[in-house]
Scaffold this motif. Structure first.
Motif, short mmCIF file in Angstrom:
data_model
loop_
_atom_site.label_atom_id
_atom_site.label_comp_id
_atom_site.label_asym_id
_atom_site.label_seq_id
_atom_site.Cartn_x
_atom_site.Cartn_y
_atom_site.Cartn_z
N HIS A 156 17.12 4.03 -8.76
CA HIS A 156 16.02 3.60 -9.63
C HIS A 156 16.09 2.11 -9.93
N MET A 157 14.93 1.52 -10.15
CA MET A 157 14.82 0.24 -10.83
C MET A 157 13.96 0.45 -12.07
N TRP A 158 13.83 -0.60 -12.87
CA TRP A 158 13.05 -0.48 -14.11
C TRP A 158 11.60 -0.85 -13.83
N GLY A 159 10.69 -0.05 -14.36
CA GLY A 159 9.26 -0.30 -14.19
C GLY A 159 8.67 -1.08 -15.35
N PRO A 160 7.40 -1.45 -15.25
CA PRO A 160 6.74 -2.19 -16.33
C PRO A 160 6.71 -1.43 -17.65
N ASP A 161 6.83 -0.11 -17.58
CA ASP A 161 6.81 0.70 -18.80
C ASP A 161 8.19 0.81 -19.45
N GLY A 162 9.18 0.11 -18.88
CA GLY A 162 10.53 0.17 -19.44
C GLY A 162 11.30 1.41 -19.05
N GLU A 163 10.76 2.19 -18.11
CA GLU A 163 11.43 3.42 -17.66
C GLU A 163 11.93 3.24 -16.23
N GLU A 164 12.97 4.00 -15.89
CA GLU A 164 13.49 3.99 -14.52
C GLU A 164 12.56 4.77 -13.60
N ALA A 165 12.52 4.36 -12.32
CA ALA A 165 11.68 5.08 -11.36
C ALA A 165 12.18 4.83 -9.94
N ASP A 166 11.84 5.79 -9.05
CA ASP A 166 12.13 5.61 -7.63
C ASP A 166 11.45 4.34 -7.13
N THR A 167 12.02 3.78 -6.09
CA THR A 167 11.63 2.42 -5.69
C THR A 167 11.56 2.28 -4.18
N LEU A 168 10.58 1.54 -3.71
CA LEU A 168 10.55 1.10 -2.31
C LEU A 168 11.17 -0.30 -2.28
N GLN A 222 0.83 -1.21 0.00
CA GLN A 222 0.00 0.00 0.00
C GLN A 222 0.86 1.25 0.00
N ARG A 223 1.95 1.22 0.76
CA ARG A 223 2.84 2.39 0.81
C ARG A 223 3.41 2.70 -0.56
N ALA A 224 3.87 1.67 -1.27
CA ALA A 224 4.44 1.90 -2.61
C ALA A 224 3.39 2.52 -3.53
N LYS A 225 2.15 2.06 -3.41
CA LYS A 225 1.09 2.60 -4.25
C LYS A 225 0.80 4.05 -3.87
N ASP A 226 0.73 4.32 -2.56
CA ASP A 226 0.45 5.68 -2.10
C ASP A 226 1.54 6.66 -2.50
N GLU A 227 2.80 6.21 -2.47
CA GLU A 227 3.93 7.11 -2.76
C GLU A 227 4.24 7.16 -4.25
N GLY A 228 3.59 6.32 -5.04
CA GLY A 228 3.81 6.35 -6.49
C GLY A 228 5.19 5.86 -6.89
N VAL A 229 5.72 4.89 -6.14
CA VAL A 229 7.04 4.35 -6.45
C VAL A 229 6.90 2.86 -6.80
N LEU A 230 7.96 2.31 -7.39
CA LEU A 230 7.97 0.89 -7.70
C LEU A 230 8.06 0.07 -6.42
N PHE A 231 7.43 -1.08 -6.42
CA PHE A 231 7.56 -2.02 -5.30
C PHE A 231 8.59 -3.08 -5.69
N SER A 232 9.52 -3.35 -4.80
CA SER A 232 10.49 -4.42 -5.06
C SER A 232 10.81 -5.11 -3.75
N VAL A 233 11.18 -6.38 -3.83
CA VAL A 233 11.64 -7.10 -2.65
C VAL A 233 13.05 -7.61 -2.93
N GLY A 246 -4.68 -8.42 -10.56
CA GLY A 246 -4.00 -8.08 -9.32
C GLY A 246 -2.75 -7.25 -9.55
N LEU A 247 -2.01 -7.60 -10.59
CA LEU A 247 -0.81 -6.81 -10.93
C LEU A 247 -1.21 -5.40 -11.35
N SER A 248 -2.32 -5.29 -12.05
CA SER A 248 -2.80 -3.98 -12.49
C SER A 248 -3.28 -3.13 -11.32
N ASP A 249 -3.93 -3.78 -10.35
CA ASP A 249 -4.51 -3.04 -9.22
C ASP A 249 -3.44 -2.57 -8.22
N GLY A 250 -2.34 -3.28 -8.14
CA GLY A 250 -1.32 -2.96 -7.14
C GLY A 250 -0.42 -1.82 -7.60
#
Length: 737
Positions: A358-370, A239-250, A318-322
């Motif tokens: 940054h890590m790479w997002g589904p759109d092929g662009e770099e983005a800030d990450t949790l 939820q935090r990653a979604k709220d902050e608009g960053v990529l989620f990674s483990v 689920g991937l789309s909603d998260g």
């Protein structure tokens, strides 16, 4: 005859061996040094485990056990290349390939139900995860960037992404109900044999581990990660990653921590797709599809499930909603959750830090990450680097200092979350560590699904670790910092031992400190930015993390580290960097006959191996080989003969040719041994005269697919033909035989 053991391992390092080993054998022979190989590859370890079930012509000896015994002797001189620390999906893939090659091996039993199943499972479990390193590492680790490598990195800096003070990249960690916070630690007063047991509320005792031999002075830990707390934490982070608009990674280590971390990974997959597992969890389990094997395994397995299309659609929803998921390969749709062994914390975190956070997002662009690192033992180290870069900008490879490492790892020290002392708890109760007198040394309340683990750290390796730290600090006149946290149970016991053993050594004039890991990291970063070096003296896991983190930031890769293991009984183990076994490199070779694996780590290890041989046997020519190889490696770097990433340009095979050329030239011009110089004069002349022809032969094969006869167990003849395509080069090498 003096002997060096060169290990056959896996993937890219194995393929490189087909090309480089003939060079080593030819040059070593001129000093009366034999080079022998031992197969400790994943496939080799599997075959050795089932030798009793295979026909005579398919059997191989247990080379790992042989080398483990050798490592305890003064004669040991072993060059150890990176190997696969197999996750379950990798293990199953290797089994399938061997079966297809005609080996009558049983399938891996996911749920052993019979004695036969349990025997098969035990054999396979003996080869998965970090099965190799604890056996060979009968000494502690000394890893550092050689001067030639560091100087090259300063004059030819790798790219570093810029950092913004507004970066939203952060680390998320539990801090409560995790391994660190629940840890209990004891120091054994005498030799003993411990038992690990589960006691149910009704008093039923289940023995989890019947016999754990321990020695006087040994540190024994036990701890638990509570599943309910883990699930709540992960739900919050999604939820935090979604709220902050960053990529989620483990970021886990499902290879080294082969029992605990795949389980944690499964919890992450379920937390990211809660609706899917609420609705279809039972069906997936019935089909043998486990989140611990990763999302990719589930998606592949859905093809055989009756309502697989429906479940796949639910996963996609689920991937789309998260929140947006960090990607391993956005072009191919491979997410951070696809394969547990794809995102290994010690490599993935520094790569992220190096790329602007940054890590790479589904759109092929770099983005800030949790970056989610559930256990808080060392997560603060990465947060310290992120905070430093956010405040001060990216590190500068042209000016930054270095953080060499002295790592505690001998005799399987601090092997957390792996092997035979980590358990997923089956029911409510108490887990206890009990001695032969019946005393409970460590105890935790547990619930079903909790992950409980123990580890051992013997006293002799700790003493040796302290001695090695002082030796390195003295040799390099560099401050040394023990990364130990007094508020953590295990570290508190180590701190007492460090304070006890330091006075046994001459520390006059040396700066030796003890700091908690995050504080030690901040201290080292402050010095790095001034161009100053600081030795990190760490336990086993941080050794793994730091020897990727700092080299990747300093050098662009951890594969360029000098990695020496001075064995406690006088032998030497020389590891070829910390760069992993590079599966993507193999994929590129098979696709377009270009291997971009950089063998610099092998060059560095080989020079150290020759030097050790010279010191221990008095072989003067071995010392000359070491010295000339060092100089040749310096020329190799300055002439920029490292492999390119692109087909049609120099690759691993070309690197080996140029290393052989520069080494032959150094040997021909050295003054210490006239006969040796004469032996290499013609070789150096022939290699130089045929440089263009050899380079052309090596390049001509690129661009088309290559057949090596197998991924986990290549066909020797095919792999050798692929990796030695220059008849001119091969012919010149043969003149030394």
């Amino acid at each position: 005859m003096a002997t060096i053991i060169y290990t056959h391992t896996d993937e890219a390092p194995l393929l490189a061996t087909y090309s480089f080993l003939p060079v080593i054998e030819a040059y070593a022979s001129t000093a009366g040094v034999a080079v022998e190989t031992r197969d400790i590859s994943l496939s080799g370890r599997i075959i050795a485990q089932f030798a009793d079930r295979l026909p005579e012509d398919q059997r191989i000896d247990d080379a790992l056990a042989e080398l483990g015994a050798l490592a305890k002797t003064p004669e040991a001189n072993i060059i150890k290349l990176p190997n696969i620390s197999a996750s379950i999906p990798q293990l199953k893939a290797a089994i399938k390939e061997l079966q297809d090659q005609g080996y009558a091996l049983p399938d891996y039993p996911d749920s052993p139900a019979t004695d036969e199943d349990r025997d098969v499972r035990a054999r396979y479990d003996a080869v998965k995860g970090s099965a190799v390193n604890p056996v060979l590492r009968e000494g502690n680790s000394d890893r550092r960037a050689p001067a030639s490598v560091k100087n090259y990195a300063r004059s030819h800096p790798h790219s570093m992404g810029a950092w913004s003070p507004d970066s939203k990249t952060n680390v998320a960690t539990m801090g409560a109900d995790d391994f660190r916070s629940n840890e209990k630690s004891v120091v054994l007063e005498s030799d003993d044999t411990l038992t690990i047991q589960h006691v149910a509320p009704d008093g039923t005792v289940t023995v989890l581990k019947e016999s754990v031999p321990v020695l006087a002075g040994e540190v024994v830990d036990g701890t638990v990660m509570r599943a309910a707390a883990l699930d709540a934490f992960l739900t919050e982070q999604v939820q935090r990653a979604k709220d902050e608009g960053v990529l989620f990674s483990v970021h886990l280590k499902a290879t080294m921590m082969k029992v605990s971390d795949p389980i944690i990974f499964g919890h992450v997959v379920k937390a990211f797709l809660p609706a899917v597992f609420d609705q279809y969890g039972d069906e997936l389990a019935a089909a043998g599809l486990s989140p611990s094997d990763g999302l990719g395994s589930i998606l592949t397995g859905l093809e055989k499930v009756q309502n697989g299309a429906e479940i796949k659609a639910a996963i996609e929803q689920g991937l789309s909603d998260g929140p947006a998921l960090a990607m391993v390969d956005s072009d191919r749709g491979i997410t951070n959750l696809h394969v547990p062994s794809d995102v290994i914390v010690d490599a993935s975190m520094p790569a992220m830090i190096r790329t602007s956070g940054h890590m790479w997002g589904p759109d092929g662009e770099e983005a800030d990450t949790l970056a989610v690192i559930p256990d808080s033992s060392y997560a603060g180290v990465y947060q310290a680097v992120i905070d430093d870069c956010r405040a001060n900008g990216a590190l500068d490879p042209t000016t930054m200092g270095s953080v060499p490492n002295v790592g505690l790892m001998a005799q399987a020290a601090e092997e957390y979350g792996s092997h035979d002392k980590t358990f997923e708890i089956g029911g409510e109760g108490v887990v206890q560590v009990v001695n032969t007198a019946g005393d409970v040394l460590v105890e935790h309340d547990v619930q079903a699904g909790d992950i409980w683990r123990a580890c051992q750290t013997k006293d002799v390796p700790i003493r040796n670790w302290v001695e090695l730290a002082v030796t390195r600090a003295r040799a390099s006149d560099t401050p040394a910092v023990f990364w130990l946290d007094p508020t953590r149970a295990h570290d508190a016991n180590l701190i007492e031992k460090v304070k006890q053993y330091l006075p046994e050594h001459d520390t006059d004039g040396l700066q030796i400190e003890i700091m908690p890991p995050a504080e030690a990291c901040a201290f080292s970063l402050e010095r790095i930015r001034k161009g100053e070096d600081t030795i990190s003296v760490t336990g086993n896991v941080l050794r793994d993390y730091n020897t990727d983190l700092f080299p990747i930031l300093e050098l662009g890769t951890s594969a360029k580290m000098l990695s020496i293991v001075p064995l406690i009984n006088g032998g030497g183990l020389f590891e070829t960097g910390a760069g992993g076994s590079a599966p993507k490199h193999v994929q590129q070779l098979v696709k377009e006959n270009h291997l971009r694996w950089d063998s610099l780590g092998e060059f560095l290890a080989l020079a150290s191996s020759f030097e050790h041989l010279a010191t221990t046997t008095g072989n003067a020519r071995a010392q000359i080989l070491a010295d000339t190889l060092d100089r040749a490696t310096g020329t190799f770097l300055e002439e920029n003969k490292s492999p390119s990433r692109k087909a049609g340009e120099i690759d691993n095979r070309g690197s080996h040719f140029y290393l052989a050329l520069y080494w032959a030239q150094e040997l021909a011009s050295q003054q210490e041994d006239a006969d040796l110089a004469a032996a290499f004069a013609k070789v150096a002349e022939d290699l130089a005269a045929n440089e263009s022809a050899i380079a052309e032969e090596l390049l001509a094969v690129q661009g088309s697919p290559a057949d090596i006869g197998g991924y986990y167990r290549p066909d020797d003849a095919k792999a050798s033909a692929v990796m030695r395509p220059s008849e001119t080069f091969n012919g010149i090498l043969a003149t030394l035989a």
